[in-house]
Design a protein around this motif. Structure first.
Motif, PDB file in Angstrom:
ATOM      1  N   VAL B 353       0.787  -1.193   0.181  1.00 43.84           N
ATOM      2  CA  VAL B 353       0.017   0.006   0.059  1.00 43.84           C
ATOM      3  C   VAL B 353       0.950   1.303  -0.068  1.00 43.84           C
ATOM      4  O   VAL B 353       0.819   2.080  -0.940  1.00 43.84           O
ATOM      5  CB  VAL B 353      -0.826   0.012   1.235  1.00 43.84           C
ATOM      6  N   TYR B 354       1.864   1.142   0.846  1.00 45.33           N
ATOM      7  CA  TYR B 354       2.928   2.217   1.231  1.00 45.33           C
ATOM      8  C   TYR B 354       3.399   2.709  -0.226  1.00 45.33           C
ATOM      9  O   TYR B 354       3.367   4.095  -0.643  1.00 45.33           O
ATOM     10  CB  TYR B 354       3.633   2.133   2.051  1.00 45.33           C
ATOM     11  N   THR B 355       4.084   1.752  -0.919  1.00 37.59           N
ATOM     12  CA  THR B 355       4.720   2.108  -1.952  1.00 37.59           C
ATOM     13  C   THR B 355       3.850   2.436  -3.375  1.00 37.59           C
ATOM     14  O   THR B 355       4.135   3.035  -4.202  1.00 37.59           O
ATOM     15  CB  THR B 355       6.026   0.993  -2.373  1.00 37.59           C
ATOM     16  N   SER B 356       2.656   1.833  -3.374  1.00 32.63           N
ATOM     17  CA  SER B 356       1.832   2.046  -4.251  1.00 32.63           C
ATOM     18  C   SER B 356       1.398   3.712  -4.272  1.00 32.63           C
ATOM     19  O   SER B 356       1.356   4.104  -5.537  1.00 32.63           O
ATOM     20  CB  SER B 356       0.182   1.365  -4.208  1.00 32.63           C
ATOM     21  N   LEU B 357       1.261   4.000  -3.259  1.00 31.78           N
ATOM     22  CA  LEU B 357       0.907   5.565  -3.226  1.00 31.78           C
ATOM     23  C   LEU B 357       1.980   6.400  -3.570  1.00 31.78           C
ATOM     24  O   LEU B 357       1.762   7.085  -4.593  1.00 31.78           O
ATOM     25  CB  LEU B 357       0.784   5.964  -1.629  1.00 31.78           C
ATOM     26  N   THR B 358       3.104   6.127  -3.667  1.00 32.37           N
ATOM     27  CA  THR B 358       4.412   6.766  -3.945  1.00 32.37           C
ATOM     28  C   THR B 358       4.154   6.539  -5.422  1.00 32.37           C
ATOM     29  O   THR B 358       4.321   7.546  -6.195  1.00 32.37           O
ATOM     30  CB  THR B 358       5.827   5.976  -3.400  1.00 32.37           C
ATOM     31  N   SER B 359       4.235   5.323  -5.920  1.00 35.46           N
ATOM     32  CA  SER B 359       4.299   4.832  -7.494  1.00 35.46           C
ATOM     33  C   SER B 359       3.172   5.726  -8.035  1.00 35.46           C
ATOM     34  O   SER B 359       3.519   6.098  -9.144  1.00 35.46           O
ATOM     35  CB  SER B 359       4.348   3.463  -7.648  1.00 35.46           C
ATOM     36  N   GLY B 360       2.084   5.506  -7.467  1.00 33.53           N
ATOM     37  CA  GLY B 360       0.768   6.203  -8.359  1.00 33.53           C
ATOM     38  C   GLY B 360       0.823   7.751  -8.360  1.00 33.53           C
ATOM     39  O   GLY B 360       0.632   8.163  -9.340  1.00 33.53           O
ATOM     40  N   MET B 361       1.130   8.215  -7.300  1.00 35.32           N
ATOM     41  CA  MET B 361       1.285   9.713  -7.045  1.00 35.32           C
ATOM     42  C   MET B 361       2.524  10.185  -8.032  1.00 35.32           C
ATOM     43  O   MET B 361       2.283  11.214  -8.744  1.00 35.32           O
ATOM     44  CB  MET B 361       1.362  10.196  -5.852  1.00 35.32           C
ATOM     45  N   ASN B 362       3.609   9.279  -8.322  1.00 38.13           N
ATOM     46  CA  ASN B 362       4.533   9.595  -9.111  1.00 38.13           C
ATOM     47  C   ASN B 362       4.108   9.828 -10.604  1.00 38.13           C
ATOM     48  O   ASN B 362       4.445  10.649 -11.284  1.00 38.13           O
ATOM     49  CB  ASN B 362       5.827   8.849  -8.987  1.00 38.13           C
ATOM     50  N   LEU B 363       3.401   8.803 -10.842  1.00 35.91           N
ATOM     51  CA  LEU B 363       2.760   8.588 -12.142  1.00 35.91           C
ATOM     52  C   LEU B 363       1.907   9.537 -12.520  1.00 35.91           C
ATOM     53  O   LEU B 363       1.777  10.104 -13.752  1.00 35.91           O
ATOM     54  CB  LEU B 363       2.233   7.198 -12.358  1.00 35.91           C
ATOM     55  N   ILE B 373       2.241  14.502   2.492  1.00 36.18           N
ATOM     56  CA  ILE B 373       0.831  14.785   2.994  1.00 36.18           C
ATOM     57  C   ILE B 373      -0.184  13.441   3.026  1.00 36.18           C
ATOM     58  O   ILE B 373      -0.829  12.899   3.963  1.00 36.18           O
ATOM     59  CB  ILE B 373       0.215  16.084   2.882  1.00 36.18           C
ATOM     60  N   VAL B 374      -0.214  13.070   1.738  1.00 37.38           N
ATOM     61  CA  VAL B 374      -1.180  12.217   1.552  1.00 37.38           C
ATOM     62  C   VAL B 374      -0.594  10.498   2.423  1.00 37.38           C
ATOM     63  O   VAL B 374      -1.619  10.225   3.010  1.00 37.38           O
ATOM     64  CB  VAL B 374      -1.165  11.686  -0.077  1.00 37.38           C
ATOM     65  N   ARG B 375       0.437  10.551   2.187  1.00 34.93           N
ATOM     66  CA  ARG B 375       1.123   9.291   2.972  1.00 34.93           C
ATOM     67  C   ARG B 375       0.736   9.039   4.460  1.00 34.93           C
ATOM     68  O   ARG B 375       0.437   8.278   5.045  1.00 34.93           O
ATOM     69  CB  ARG B 375       2.510   9.050   2.748  1.00 34.93           C
ATOM     70  N   GLY B 376       0.901  10.400   4.940  1.00 39.12           N
ATOM     71  CA  GLY B 376       0.687  10.687   6.334  1.00 39.12           C
ATOM     72  C   GLY B 376      -0.949  10.620   6.592  1.00 39.12           C
ATOM     73  O   GLY B 376      -1.331   9.968   7.707  1.00 39.12           O
ATOM     74  N   ALA B 377      -1.604  10.922   5.653  1.00 44.76           N
ATOM     75  CA  ALA B 377      -3.123  10.789   5.902  1.00 44.76           C
ATOM     76  C   ALA B 377      -3.609   9.287   5.887  1.00 44.76           C
ATOM     77  O   ALA B 377      -4.484   8.725   6.473  1.00 44.76           O
ATOM     78  CB  ALA B 377      -3.852  11.564   4.815  1.00 44.76           C
ATOM     79  N   VAL B 378      -3.081   8.686   5.101  1.00 46.03           N
ATOM     80  CA  VAL B 378      -3.382   7.154   4.937  1.00 46.03           C
ATOM     81  C   VAL B 378      -2.906   6.560   5.905  1.00 46.03           C
ATOM     82  O   VAL B 378      -3.706   5.557   6.543  1.00 46.03           O
ATOM     83  CB  VAL B 378      -2.636   6.675   3.665  1.00 46.03           C
ATOM     84  N   LEU B 379      -1.663   6.671   6.685  1.00 48.27           N
ATOM     85  CA  LEU B 379      -1.129   6.141   7.955  1.00 48.27           C
ATOM     86  C   LEU B 379      -2.219   5.965   8.945  1.00 48.27           C
ATOM     87  O   LEU B 379      -2.583   5.412   9.433  1.00 48.27           O
ATOM     88  CB  LEU B 379      -0.015   6.699   8.191  1.00 48.27           C
ATOM     89  N   LEU B 380      -2.605   7.490   9.080  1.00 48.64           N
ATOM     90  CA  LEU B 380      -3.503   7.980  10.203  1.00 48.64           C
ATOM     91  C   LEU B 380      -4.846   7.190   9.967  1.00 48.64           C
ATOM     92  O   LEU B 380      -5.531   6.561  10.928  1.00 48.64           O
ATOM     93  CB  LEU B 380      -3.788   9.301  10.202  1.00 48.64           C
ATOM     94  N   GLY B 381      -5.355   7.300   8.530  1.00 48.39           N
ATOM     95  CA  GLY B 381      -6.643   6.614   8.333  1.00 48.39           C
ATOM     96  C   GLY B 381      -6.536   5.128   8.676  1.00 48.39           C
ATOM     97  O   GLY B 381      -7.461   4.628   9.319  1.00 48.39           O
ATOM     98  N   ALA B 382      -5.366   4.460   8.316  1.00 45.72           N
ATOM     99  CA  ALA B 382      -5.442   3.078   8.407  1.00 45.72           C
ATOM    100  C   ALA B 382      -5.439   2.814  10.212  1.00 45.72           C
ATOM    101  O   ALA B 382      -6.003   1.776  10.472  1.00 45.72           O
ATOM    102  CB  ALA B 382      -3.861   2.693   7.965  1.00 45.72           C
ATOM    103  N   VAL B 383      -4.531   3.659  10.919  1.00 44.88           N
ATOM    104  CA  VAL B 383      -4.769   3.348  12.311  1.00 44.88           C
ATOM    105  C   VAL B 383      -6.167   3.373  13.025  1.00 44.88           C
ATOM    106  O   VAL B 383      -6.562   2.750  13.839  1.00 44.88           O
ATOM    107  CB  VAL B 383      -3.521   4.189  12.986  1.00 44.88           C
TER     108      VAL B 383
END
Ligand SMILES: Nc1ncnc2c1ncn2[C@@H]1O[C@H](COP(=O)(O)OP(=O)(O)OP(=O)(O)O)[C@@H](O)[C@H]1O
Ligand SMILES: [Mg+2]
Lengths: 507, 394
Positions: B353-363, B373-383
């Protein structure tokens, strides 16, 4: 005095996945009385009180709660506290690292313009401590106090608020006779000051001594409400209503076949606590024969638990001198692991703190101390594990929808049974039981005693630490009495009396 | 009726299934926003390679967090060990088959060293490993001081991060342009999984134990098979299974087995659940702590190898913040801060999930600041989801 209902709970139903914990329960309490709530383990007593105090908020249960003749819809404990309900849970809720006065006023601190007024707090805490009959410095840290005193502090905490209805869930389970006496007397005193109390307990003698009214729950239903004033409360009537059948002997008898073979012997056993710089145990000498149950009596803080733990691999890392012989061979265990290998088992007194893994399920808890037995090569055999767990679930009648239930969802007494099951599965040569029937109902107690008798008949030896003198006298073959880290007396049980033991325990 | 059972089953294991659903949603969103580039064989293949070293760290970290500790030192440790590998090959001329085990062993020892103050002296792991963080950072700088970036000339070593398993069934006639060995491995995995589930089910049945209803059981097998099938197919459409991903899968398989099926695995979770109770049950908490930190150090070594080999060099900044990426992935994957809860497979999914976010947003061309910021939000959301799911499951 006109009897006004302070509390009415009508048709309360509460379900958990797979369990109907309360089924249409009706429960009412008159102002100024002491009302006892009794029933088997898992009958729903604690759950009923949690519904009342808002732990399970309005909407999570069916039925109505009337307090002071008004319908209440508590959303949480804060709401119920505001109306004057104070609950003391089965598991103590004090913060060990804080001082007594901080704990008492936790959540409603005395403050002036947003600044805490510690001097006033300490003064008031002192006054409340006198009320509950505790002679201690309010600045002591709670962790330095024994369970008995902690229990009184819980009550002090409740009294520090304006409490109308005091609920105590098994307050005396962990207390010795003296502390129990104090506590019951305190409840009487509070009663004369107008405080209504509800007390849950498995000790029927206490019920008889203190209750004005008794309500019996069984399998989540109200069985009856008995009036002590009308002479409806006796041990037999209570047991019959709780268990649904009569139990004549609380302590099952057995044929005593003790061999002369000594399986465990301790000589000059002294344990030194480096941190506090004094001896916890002094010169203890004791022996256990094959097939024998020895009881260790004593007051809270006499060092009985410390002694057991010092034998069992010394997890407290005391500096130990003296000799321990198992089957005649000298041993010194550096870790519980090696003690277990040598045939020892220790059922701890505090199941929550160091007995059980509450976030794991029943089967995992039962097998953890003997995984090798359910192992095929390096793989744990799931099926063998299930078979084992089911076996003990039946043997000890652990009340649960499934052996995959997490321990934190079991009632207190059923947790205790799991704790016991874990060590029975180890099948040790010497079983050390530290308050084995704490929080266990009369029926289940009888089953546990029966199991203990079977075990010794098969050649196991049992060391039983207990604060309940009747249990010591009813179950053991020989009694040791401990006081302040020393053995102050030893006698065969047929020569022992409560008075003799108490005398030795307090000298 | 089956629907109701499905619901209770989902409810019971919402956290586990939730990860798959989250992953699915992320994949769908990125596929749409990148006009399908995200789901292309090439990108997925890259994605799995990028996941590699984070996943390896996340798996080790999972066990560390399960036993209620943390290890901050592993990022720079992996960078440092990567540098050692590079130096060993370029300057000492040691062969790959010596270098790799050597690095893993060094990592294991480093882990034991971190564990010592924690297990023996009761020093909080946060502090002990923070010291390691500083020390290994210094060590990495020292190792690369003279040369700066060390370029690794060794082809075999570099293949680990960039190469693919060979296709021994290469053929132009049958399914050209797909990697047949990858397909075969995927197929074998599917068959093996189905057979072993059926066997476990039969065995439970013979004891009259509770089992999933047949329709749900079949549904589950189909779901898992299709999932593996799709991933295999996508990978086979590019160069096949990469060495990196193969290694990660192997690590996951071993760790999953050890944690779920063996005594030491049980001991680890028991220590996490209640260390005092575990100790009194005969579990050697000290030993468990050493093993878990040792395994973390070894995996840090592996991550260092994967990273260095991917860049074909050891750099002065290798491994920077990798420990935090690993921790984040583990938490997204459902590890609980309170200890005693968390799974290896969950952490692998968390890392994906974590690297997908990087990869997708890079694309998508989203700049790096927003990505954090998005990764932070996803981490928070997951927890948050984790906490809620656990309440629901209760
Ligand atoms: N959070 C929970 N989740 C699921 N089941 C629960 C939960 N809490 C209690 N139960 C179940 O509800 C029933 C009643 O439990 P309760 O704790 O009220 O019993 P009790 O009468 O207080 O018993 P004891 O004397 O052993 O303390 C038990 O079967 C218990 O397993
Ligand atoms: Mg209870």
């Amino acid at each position: 005095m006109k009897s006004k209902k302070i509390l009415e709970m009508k048709s309360i139903t509460k379900t958990f996945p797979g369990v109907k914990a309360l089924d249409n329960v009706t429960f009412s309490v008159t102002e100024g009385e002491i009302h006892c709530l009794v029933g088997e383990n898992g009958a729903g007593k604690s759950t009923l009180m949690k519904v009342l105090s808002g732990v399970y908020p309005f909407g999570e249960y069916e039925g109505d709660i009337l307090f002071s003749e008004e319908i209440q819809k508590f959303r949480g404990i804060r709401d119920s506290e505001k109306t004057g309900i104070a609950i003391i849970y089965q598991e103590l809720a004090l913060i060990p690292e804080l001082t007594v006065y901080e704990n008492i006023f936790l959540g409603h601190e005395i403050q002036k313009n947003g600044v805490l007024n510690w001097n006033e707090t300490i003064k008031q805490a002192g006054e409340i401590l006198i009320k509950v009959g505790l002679d201690i410095n309010p600045e002591t840290k709670v962790k330095e106090l024994g369970v008995g005193k902690q229990q009184l502090i819980e009550i002090a905490k409740a009294l520090s608020r304006d409490v109308k209805l005091l609920i105590l869930d098994e307050p005396t389970a962990a207390l010795n006779e003296d502390d129990c006496d104090n506590l019951l007397q305190l409840l009487k005193d509070l009663q004369s000051q107008g405080v209504t109390s509800i007390m849950i307990t498995h000790k029927l003698k206490e019920v008889i001594r203190i209750a004005d009214m008794v309500t019996v729950l069984r399998d989540g239903q109200t069985i009856c409400t008995l009036n002590a004033g009308k002479g409806e409360v006796s041990e037999n009537i209570l047991i019959k209503n709780m268990v649904g059948r009569e139990i004549n002997n609380i302590y099952p008898s057995r044929k005593h076949e003790i061999s002369n073979e000594i399986v465990l012997e301790v000589k000059n056993w002294t344990a030194h606590n480096k941190q506090y710089g004094h001896n916890i145990l002094n010169n203890i000498a004791l022996n256990v024969k094959k097939g024998e149950i020895i009881g260790i009596a004593g007051l809270m803080g006499a060092g009985r638990t410390e002694f057991a733990r010092s034998l069992f691999g010394n997890p407290d890392h005391y500096v130990i001198t003296g000799n321990l012989y198992i089957d005649g061979k000298e041993k010194l265990f550096k870790h519980p692991e090696t003690a277990i290998e040598a045939g020892l088992a220790y059922v701890s007194e505090d199941r929550k703190k160091n007995g059980l893994i509450l976030i794991q399920d029943i089967k995992q808890n039962i097998t953890i101390a003997n995984l090798n037995k359910i192992r095929k090569k390096i793989i744990i055999d799931d099926n063998a594990e299930i078979v084992t767990a089911e076996k003990y679930r039946n043997a000890l009648s652990i009340k649960t929808p499934s052996i995959e239930q997490k321990l934190n969802k079991l009632s207190g007494g059923n947790q205790q049974k799991v704790s016991l099951a874990k060590w029975l599965f180890v099948n040790p040569e010497i079983l050390i039981l530290d308050e084995p029937t704490r929080g266990i109902d009369v029926g289940a107690k009888y089953e546990i005693y029966t199991i203990m008798n079977e075990l010794v008949t098969q050649g196991m030896s049992i060391i039983m630490i207990s604060s309940e003198l009747p249990e010591i006298l009813g179950m053991s073959d020989r009694v040791y009495v401990m006081s302040e880290g020393q053995i102050t007396g030893e006698m065969p049980t047929n020569e022992a009396t409560q008075e003799k033991i108490m005398h030795l325990a307090t000298n | 009726m089956a629907l109701k059972e499905l619901r209770t089953e989902l409810r019971k294991n919402i956290r586990g299934y939730g990860m798959y659903i989250a992953l699915f949603v992320i994949f769908v969103i990125f596929t749409i926003t990148t006009d399908g580039i995200f789901i292309s064989s090439r990108n997925i293949s890259n994605l799995m390679n990028q996941t590699g070293y984070i996943a390896v760290i996340a798996i080790g970290m999972t066990l560390i967090i399960v036993i209620r500790h943390i290890d901050l030192s592993v990022g720079f440790l992996s960078g440092f060990l990567g540098a050692i590998a590079a130096i060993a090959m370029t300057f000492w001329n040691l062969p790959v088959y010596v270098v790799i085990p050597m690095v893993l062993v060094l990592g294991f020892i480093a882990g034991l060293i971190t564990a010592y103050p924690v297990a023996k002296l009761g020093i909080p792991a946060f502090v002990a490993s923070l010291a390691g963080w500083l020390i290994y950072r210094g060590a990495l700088l020292m190792a690369t001081l003279k040369t700066g970036t060390i370029v690794i000339p060794n082809k075999a070593f570099n293949a680990i991060g960039n190469g693919y398993i060979p296709d021994i069934f290469a053929s132009d006639k049958f399914l050209p342009k797909t990697h047949k060995l990858t397909l075969l491995l995927g197929l074998i995995t599917i068959i093996w999984l189905i057979l072993s589930s059926v066997k476990a089910r039969k065995s439970k049945q013979s004891y009259n134990f509770e089992i999933l209803p047949l329709d749900l059981f079949i549904g589950k097998q189909i779901f898992v098979s299709v999932l593996i099938g799709i991933v295999t197919w996508i990978l086979a459409g590019y160069n096949g299974l990469s060495w990196t991903f193969a290694i990660v899968l192997l690590v996951v398989a071993i760790y999953n087995f050890v944690t779920k099926k063996t005594v030491i695995g049980r001991h680890i979770y028991a220590v996490g659940g209640n260390p005092e109770a575990a100790e009194l049950s005969g579990v050697n908490v000290e030993k468990v702590t050493f093993i878990v930190f040792g395994s973390m150090g070894m995996l840090a070594g592996l991550a260092g190898i994967l990273y260095a080999s991917r860049l074909q060099s050891a750099t002065t900044t290798a491994g920077t913040l990798l420990e935090l990426d690993g921790i984040a992935a583990a938490f997204i994957g459902g590890v609980s801060v309170a200890g005693g809860v968390g799974s290896v497979v969950g952490s692998l999914l968390g890392a994906i999930v974590y690297t997908s976010l990087t990869s997708g947003m890079n694309l998508m061309g989203i700049d790096i600041s927003s990505q954090y910021i998005v990764r932070g939000a996803v981490l928070l959301g997951a927890v948050i989801f984790d906490v809620a799911a656990r309440k629901l499951g209760d």
